[in-house]
Structure formats: C-alpha cells, structure tokens
Design a protein around this motif. Structure first.
Motif: not given
Length: 170
Positions: A78-83, A103-106, A119-127
């Motif tokens: 997991v990667w969490m950031t505000h902006i 990350p797997q989860l952004f 994002d299928d380009k980097i296999n990452c779910l953005h929330m």
C-alpha cells in the motif's frame, strides 16, 4: 484478514457516525487534510489508525505524520499520500516512483471526489474515498470500507455519510 475504514478530507470534522461505521473495522486509514489534531486523536481512540498529512494540515499534524506512507498490510503493498492524482493523471511528485515501483493499492485524497480505478498499465488499484468533512465543494460526504486478505483487496463498500445540499439529510 484486515478490515479497513478509509476516509480523507475531514477538514476538522469528526463525524460521530464513524464510531458505528467503522465498528467492524480493524484499522482506520486517513488520506490527509485531517484539519485538527482532535480528529486524529478521536480516530486513534476508536481504532488503530494510519494517516498522512495533507496540504491544509498544520505543523502539529505534520510533526506527527508523514506525507507518504508505504507499508504492507495483510499481504498488500500500500502507498498512501494526500496529493497523488489517479491513473492517467498521476501527480508529478509521485509519477516517476509509481511507474518504477508500483504498489498494489494506491490511496489518495485531496480532490474530494470518490474514485476507485484500476490501472492495468501498472497492475495497481487506486482509491480516493472522497471527502468525509463538511468543508469543500462536494455535495455528498463519502468514505470507503474494504478488506485485505492474503494479498487480495475485497468487499469494497462505498459509504455515503450525508448530502450537504439538503442540510445533512439523505
């Protein structure tokens, strides 16, 4: 299995509804713009809390939190950031790193717009959980709940807290 309650952009407002909405959660995550240390303390009193500071957060909150959190939870990177932007429009300060080491989860906040995009380009779910506070242009206050289980992200729920256009009623 870890159940997460995710919110952002509380802007100094701790909704008493959080207590029941996150009662079955193991952790609360906040993606920035907390607004007041009392809100962070209230979340920490309720559940173990992971949070980042946002652009409106003062020196007290910034001294307590980081701008970026990268961690593993129940097998999920997991990667969490505000902006941070979102797929197709990542913020300049994260763009190089997210493509180099996705990350797997952004998780981001800031926009006050609830978004869940793969994002299928980097296999990452953005929330982005939208905004749970009363300040801002958003009409409906929102949050998310989901489960992390052995590397999988499951059981995503959108929570509508209330509609600001109608005096806080749904």
């Amino acid at each position: 299995m870890t159940r997460i309650g995710l919110l952002s952009d509380t802007h100094s407002f701790f909704d008493p509804k959080f207590e029941s909405l996150f009662a079955d959660c193991d952790e609360i995550w906040h993606a920035g713009d907390i607004g007041d240390l009392k809100v962070l303390d209230a979340m920490r009193d309720l559940k173990p809390t992971r949070a980042v500071f946002g652009n409106i957060d003062d020196a007290l909150i910034r001294a307590d939190l980081k701008e970026h959190l990268r961690f593993e939870c129940d097998g999920v990177d997991v990667w969490m950031t505000h902006i941070g932007g979102y797929p197709g429009k990542y913020a300049p300060q994260v763009k190089a790193e997210i493509f180099k080491n996705p990350p797997q989860l952004f998780i981001t906040g800031h926009s006050h717009i609830l978004k869940v995009i793969y994002d299928d380009k980097i296999n990452c779910l953005h929330m982005n959980p939208g905004a749970a506070g009363r300040s801002g242009f958003h009409a409906v206050r929102t949050a998310l709940r989901f489960t992390l289980d052995k590397g999988e992200i499951k059981n995503l729920e959108v929570i509508e807290l209330d509609d600001k256009r109608f005096g806080g009623q749904k």
